[in-house]
Design a protein around this motif. Structure first.
Motif, PDB file in Angstrom:
ATOM      1  N   THR A   1      -1.727  -6.680  -7.039  1.00 59.76           N
ATOM      2  CA  THR A   1      -2.421  -7.349  -5.777  1.00 59.76           C
ATOM      3  C   THR A   1      -1.551  -5.954  -4.983  1.00 59.76           C
ATOM      4  O   THR A   1      -0.295  -5.785  -4.732  1.00 59.76           O
ATOM      5  N   VAL A   2      -2.429  -5.145  -3.582  1.00 63.09           N
ATOM      6  CA  VAL A   2      -2.179  -4.599  -2.883  1.00 63.09           C
ATOM      7  C   VAL A   2      -1.819  -5.038  -1.355  1.00 63.09           C
ATOM      8  O   VAL A   2      -3.581  -4.827  -1.555  1.00 63.09           O
ATOM      9  N   SER A   3      -1.052  -5.044  -1.064  1.00 69.89           N
ATOM     10  CA  SER A   3      -0.918  -5.683   0.324  1.00 69.89           C
ATOM     11  C   SER A   3      -0.595  -4.606   1.663  1.00 69.89           C
ATOM     12  O   SER A   3      -0.431  -3.348   1.360  1.00 69.89           O
ATOM     13  N   SER A   4      -1.630  -4.760   2.444  1.00 68.38           N
ATOM     14  CA  SER A   4      -1.868  -3.361   3.106  1.00 68.38           C
ATOM     15  C   SER A   4      -0.208  -3.362   4.393  1.00 68.38           C
ATOM     16  O   SER A   4      -0.205  -4.648   4.526  1.00 68.38           O
TER      17      SER A   4
ATOM     18  N   GLU B   1      -8.156  -1.761  -1.563  1.00 70.54           N
ATOM     19  CA  GLU B   1      -8.896  -1.597  -2.668  1.00 70.54           C
ATOM     20  C   GLU B   1      -8.513  -1.598  -4.134  1.00 70.54           C
ATOM     21  O   GLU B   1      -9.280  -1.644  -4.829  1.00 70.54           O
ATOM     22  N   ASP B   2      -7.639  -1.215  -4.816  1.00 74.90           N
ATOM     23  CA  ASP B   2      -7.283  -1.188  -5.768  1.00 74.90           C
ATOM     24  C   ASP B   2      -7.735  -3.099  -6.329  1.00 74.90           C
ATOM     25  O   ASP B   2      -6.565  -3.229  -7.367  1.00 74.90           O
TER      26      ASP B   2
ATOM     27  N   ALA C   1       0.458  -1.390   0.136  1.00 77.01           N
ATOM     28  CA  ALA C   1       0.393  -0.478   0.320  1.00 77.01           C
ATOM     29  C   ALA C   1       0.809   1.164  -0.207  1.00 77.01           C
ATOM     30  O   ALA C   1       1.786   1.543   0.584  1.00 77.01           O
ATOM     31  N   GLY C   2       0.589   2.230  -1.041  1.00 76.65           N
ATOM     32  CA  GLY C   2       1.216   3.583  -0.824  1.00 76.65           C
ATOM     33  C   GLY C   2       2.591   3.303  -2.089  1.00 76.65           C
ATOM     34  O   GLY C   2       2.735   4.645  -2.784  1.00 76.65           O
TER      35      GLY C   2
ATOM     36  N   GLN D   1     -11.105  -5.692 -12.109  1.00 71.80           N
ATOM     37  CA  GLN D   1     -12.252  -6.618 -11.798  1.00 71.80           C
ATOM     38  C   GLN D   1     -11.453  -7.618 -10.603  1.00 71.80           C
ATOM     39  O   GLN D   1     -10.612  -8.203 -10.577  1.00 71.80           O
ATOM     40  N   ALA D   2     -12.180  -6.569  -9.659  1.00 75.86           N
ATOM     41  CA  ALA D   2     -12.057  -7.449  -8.308  1.00 75.86           C
ATOM     42  C   ALA D   2     -12.519  -8.708  -8.009  1.00 75.86           C
ATOM     43  O   ALA D   2     -13.702  -8.914  -8.549  1.00 75.86           O
ATOM     44  N   PRO D   3     -12.197 -10.003  -7.536  1.00 75.61           N
ATOM     45  CA  PRO D   3     -12.785 -11.425  -6.814  1.00 75.61           C
ATOM     46  C   PRO D   3     -14.376 -11.076  -6.725  1.00 75.61           C
ATOM     47  O   PRO D   3     -14.518 -10.283  -5.628  1.00 75.61           O
TER      48      PRO D   3
END
Length: 124
Positions: A121-124, A89-90, A14-15, A39-41
């Motif tokens: 995939t964006v990890s938090s 959320e992206d 993230a960021g 398109q997200a799952p």
């Protein structure tokens, strides 16, 4: 054979930032509007950004305004999506698409040609 091939996806924190590319072949896309969708799952495909053939008109979904930038290089038959300040959320599969003669609409049904997608995939 008309092809749109996306690249540049991957895993980022993230960021962070990613730059997606979409290379077109099989026909000349310089007079087509080009768009990016995702398109997200478990969700429907949604509009992200679009650009007119000249680059003079650019359209973004509200959630990415100020963070994403769409651009194109007609000499290379390529469209780009620069994604900054990425958020979890992206996370989605990102698709590029071509709308012959279009102006850069958000409407999915206007786009005739689609790529296979690239995973972001964006990890938090």
């Amino acid at each position: 054979q008309v092809q749109l091939v996306e690249s540049g996806g991957g895993l980022v924190q993230a960021g962070g930032s990613l730059r997606l590319s979409c290379a077109a072949s099989g026909r000349t896309f310089s007079r087509d509007a080009m768009g990016w969708f995702r398109q997200a799952p478990g969700k429907e495909r949604e509009f992200v950004a679009a650009i007119s053939w000249s680059g003079g008109n650019r359209n973004y979904v509200d959630s990415v305004k100020g963070r994403f930038t769409i651009s194109r290089d007609n000499a290379k038959n390529t469209v780009y999506l620069q994604m900054n300040s990425l958020k979890p959320e992206d996370t989605a599969v990102y698709y590029c698409a071509a709308d012959p003669g279009g102006w850069g609409t958000f409407e999915t049904q206007s786009y005739d040609y689609w790529g296979q997608g690239t995973q972001v995939t964006v990890s938090s």
